[in-house]
Design a protein around this motif. Sequence first.
Motif: not given
Length: 140
Positions: A44, A47-48, A51-52, A105, A108
């Motif tokens: 997690r 991924a943050t 990509t986020k 983003n 985020t």
Amino acid sequence: GPLAAINSVIASGGQVGEEAAMPSWILLVGAMGIVFGLAILGARVMATVGTKITALTPSRGFAAELGAATTVVLASGTGLPISTTHTLVGAVLGVGMARGIGSLNLRTVGTIFTSWVVTLPAGALLSILFFFFFKGLFGA
């Protein structure tokens, strides 16, 4: 770190401030904690960061990693205790901001920033509570 400090105080008979030996079992417990944390939340977090926050290409990822690595090396050389994860998030934010604020983003980023702001007082408050709990439990 905290486990090593507790072990040092117990091993030295309550003397604080002396250099402590680091038993290998403490290193093993720490390593197991890191592995457990990575197994539970590692994907997690990756991924943050990957990509986020912003879109990363190989060259942007390289720039972020190089910036984070340079920061960690310089901070380590001066003795500053820093978080490698926080440093990498800052580097990824830097790469994103180089492309303009619209490439980030912001939801985020806001969540990450809020979690950073909350952890300092939460850690302090929990430390106070634990201190008084153990003081009441053991006296002194």
